[in-house]
Structure formats: structure tokens, C-alpha cells
Design a protein around this motif. Structure first.
Motif, PDB file in Angstrom:
ATOM      1  N   UNK A   1       0.357  59.125  13.777  1.00 13.96           N
ATOM      2  CA  UNK A   1       0.305  57.691  14.048  1.00 13.96           C
ATOM      3  C   UNK A   1       1.619  57.024  13.682  1.00 13.96           C
ATOM      4  N   UNK A   2       2.276  57.556  12.686  1.00 15.13           N
ATOM      5  CA  UNK A   2       3.597  57.057  12.295  1.00 15.13           C
ATOM      6  C   UNK A   2       4.301  58.159  11.520  1.00 15.13           C
ATOM      7  N   UNK A   3       5.600  58.217  11.683  1.00 18.48           N
ATOM      8  CA  UNK A   3       6.405  59.201  10.975  1.00 18.48           C
ATOM      9  C   UNK A   3       7.838  58.694  10.943  1.00 18.48           C
ATOM     10  N   UNK A   4       8.613  59.055   9.905  1.00 19.30           N
ATOM     11  CA  UNK A   4      10.010  58.620   9.854  1.00 19.30           C
ATOM     12  C   UNK A   4      10.766  59.054  11.111  1.00 19.30           C
ATOM     13  N   UNK A   5      11.324  58.094  11.802  1.00 21.10           N
ATOM     14  CA  UNK A   5      12.072  58.412  13.012  1.00 21.10           C
ATOM     15  C   UNK A   5      11.220  58.662  14.233  1.00 21.10           C
ATOM     16  N   UNK A   6       9.913  58.632  14.085  1.00 17.47           N
ATOM     17  CA  UNK A   6       9.022  58.915  15.208  1.00 17.47           C
ATOM     18  C   UNK A   6       8.845  57.711  16.109  1.00 17.47           C
ATOM     19  N   UNK A   7       8.548  57.980  17.375  1.00 16.89           N
ATOM     20  CA  UNK A   7       8.301  56.927  18.357  1.00 16.89           C
ATOM     21  C   UNK A   7       6.897  57.074  18.907  1.00 16.89           C
ATOM     22  N   UNK A   8       6.413  56.042  19.572  1.00 15.06           N
ATOM     23  CA  UNK A   8       5.171  56.118  20.330  1.00 15.06           C
ATOM     24  C   UNK A   8       5.543  56.225  21.804  1.00 15.06           C
ATOM     25  N   UNK A   9       5.232  57.364  22.393  1.00 17.79           N
ATOM     26  CA  UNK A   9       5.593  57.646  23.774  1.00 17.79           C
ATOM     27  C   UNK A   9       4.332  57.572  24.624  1.00 17.79           C
TER      28      UNK A   9
END
Length: 281
Positions: free
Chosen positions: A21-29
């Protein structure tokens, strides 16, 4: 996770939600498939994006995949509204919107209606912004001219005799079917079930659109991917479209047909993951 949302006109849209759902540097694609394609056709991209630490939402548009098949709403504007409502209900405000073919046009329709408030970036996969040739634009669907605009897509997608042959399409579907698992023939039928009569008005409406002004007003980063051997239009549409966008770039995949995301999945995934990783935070 698999679930549904309900649009403002009562249609249930199926979607899957994978990765953190969330992570450092992660995006929602958010992945939006093309005409006749189900959300499951993104399986190879989901693997790559989740491995890179991103959340991935795959949406079945109305009359596609596991979503409802109503008679109404068969126009690009409504499909764009559906995408916007999906982002609202899923509380996604910074989506990297990725569309394959007609899925890309769905994204432009959403941005035309609502702007980029919920979009962090856009990726268009082998979809020219204008399918109709003429008036100084020759990067549309092969053979599609104003004289036959009312009938060209009335019954199906015409065969152009250009680009990669049918054996390439079958080969790429077999690769994707192997990833999905089960009986290969049944998997292909599920991934690409063929034209549904209710969607013929949508196909015709799609073919008549011109999204160039929307691309030009899209201030977020835009990546336009083309297959060098696309069966539908010249690969040069990618550079022409990217040039319209304030922050546009183009990638042409060699030895690749229209369905670039599973025609050349490794090269496409590399380009996609690199693009997402390079987005401003």
C-alpha cells in the motif's frame, strides 16, 4: 486482492490491487487494458512493478473482463469518467496511469474531464492520439480516412496487413497464458475473449477521437511507447505525441507489434520501471 467499485451510473467495475500500500520510493501504478483485453493481460507487468516495490491496480473497464456488461456508456467520455471515479473511490491521488491502446485513450478522456489532479504521470502504449488520417496528420490507423469514417469500425477492427503477422500475436498470448496458468486455450480466451456486440459503439467513438489537445495540456511526465511493427499505425506516432506534451518522451520497441506490454514484456517492463523510478517525488 480482488474487489469491485460501483460507478455513478450503477456499473460494477472489477479491479485487482497488488503490492505494498505504501513503501519508500514506491508509486501507485494504475493499469488500464485496451479494447477487448481484460485486466489479467497485465500479469507480466504486475510481477515487475510489485518486485520494484510499487502498488499496482489493474482495472477492468465496463464491458471488459469481469466488470458488468451494460448496454449504456459505450463512449470514451464515460470510460474516462469511470476511471476517474475508480481513482476517487480507491482514494488514489497520485497515480501513474498506464494505458494500453484504447486504455490510453481512456486515460486521455479522464484527464480531459478532470485534469491531472489525481495523476502523477501517464504512459501510453501504442495508441496514436488521432486514429483518423488527414488534415496534416498521417500517423493514424492504416487506411482510415475521412471518407469512410462513419463505417470503418462499424463491425470490427479492420485487418491492415501491416506490421507483425498473426503468428506474433498468438505467440505473445501463449507467453502470457503460461504466466496466468491453467489450460492455454482457456487462458487465452479469458485474456482476450473477442469482440462483444455491446462495445461496437465504443469502438466507433474511440476511432473518431482526437486527444492531441489533451496531451498538450498534460503537465505531468508522459511516456509514449510504440511497437516498431505495430499492426495499426506507424511507430512515429510516439515521437509526435511526446513532442506535444510539456514533459513527454518516446520509446520505440524494435521487433514488437501493437501489444507491446506482452509482445516484448522484458523490454517494456524495463522501460516502464525505469520511467516510474525517475519520476519526481
Amino acid at each position: 486482492m480482488t474487489t469491485t467499485i460501483r460507478t455513478s451510473d450503477g456499473v460494477r467495475l472489477h479491479h485487482t490491487d497488488s503490492g505494498p500500500a505504501s513503501a519508500p520510493g514506491g508509486a501507485t501504478v494504475v493499469l488500464v487494458a485496451g479494447y477487448m483485453a481484460s485486466a489479467a493481460t497485465w500479469a507480466l507487468q504486475v510481477d515487475a512493478l510489485v518486485a520494484a516495490g510499487h502498488r499496482v491496480v489493474c482495472l477492468d473497464r465496463r464491458n471488459h473482463g469481469l466488470s458488468d456488461f451494460p448496454d449504456h456508456g459505450q463512449r470514451m467520455g464515460r470510460h474516462g469518467q469511470d476511471l476517474h471515479e475508480a481513482l476517487e473511490q480507491l482514494e488514489i491521488s497520485d497515480a501513474v496511469l498506464v494505458g494500453g491502446s484504447q486504455g490510453a485513450s481512456t486515460i486521455w478522456a479522464a484527464l480531459d474531464l478532470h485534469g491531472t489532479a489525481r495523476a502523477r504521470a501517464v504512459v501510453s502504449i501504442d495508441q496514436t492520439p488521432r486514429m483518423l488520417n488527414g488534415d496534416g496528420w498521417d500517423l493514424g490507423f492504416y487506411g482510415y480516412e475521412r471518407a469512410d469514417a462513419a463505417t470503418y469500425f462499424a463491425e470490427s477492427i479492420p485487418q491492415t496487413g501491416r506490421g507483425a503477422g498473426p503468428e506474433r500475436t498468438l505467440a505473445t498470448l501463449q507467453v502470457l497464458a503460461a504466466r496466468v496458468g491453467g489450460d492455454p486455450a482457456e487462458a487465452i480466451a479469458t485474456l482476450m475473449p473477442g469482440l462483444h456486440p455491446t462495445t461496437l459503439p465504443l469502438l466507433q467513438d474511440h476511432a473518431l477521437q482526437d486527444w492531441r489537445d489533451v496531451v498538450a495540456r498534460t503537465a505531468v511526465p508522459v511516456l509514449v511507447v510504440a511497437g516498431r511493427d505495430s499492426q495499426y499505425w506507424p511507430a512515429e506516432h510516439a515521437a509526435a505525441t511526446a513532442a506535444l506534451a510539456p514533459q513527454g518522451r518516446a520509446v520505440v520497441l524494435e521487433d514488437c507489434g501493437h501489444a507491446a506490454n506482452f509482445d516484448q514484456p522484458e523490454r517494456f517492463n524495463e522501460a516502464l520501471v525505469e520511467f516510474v523510478a525517475g519520476l519526481p517525488t
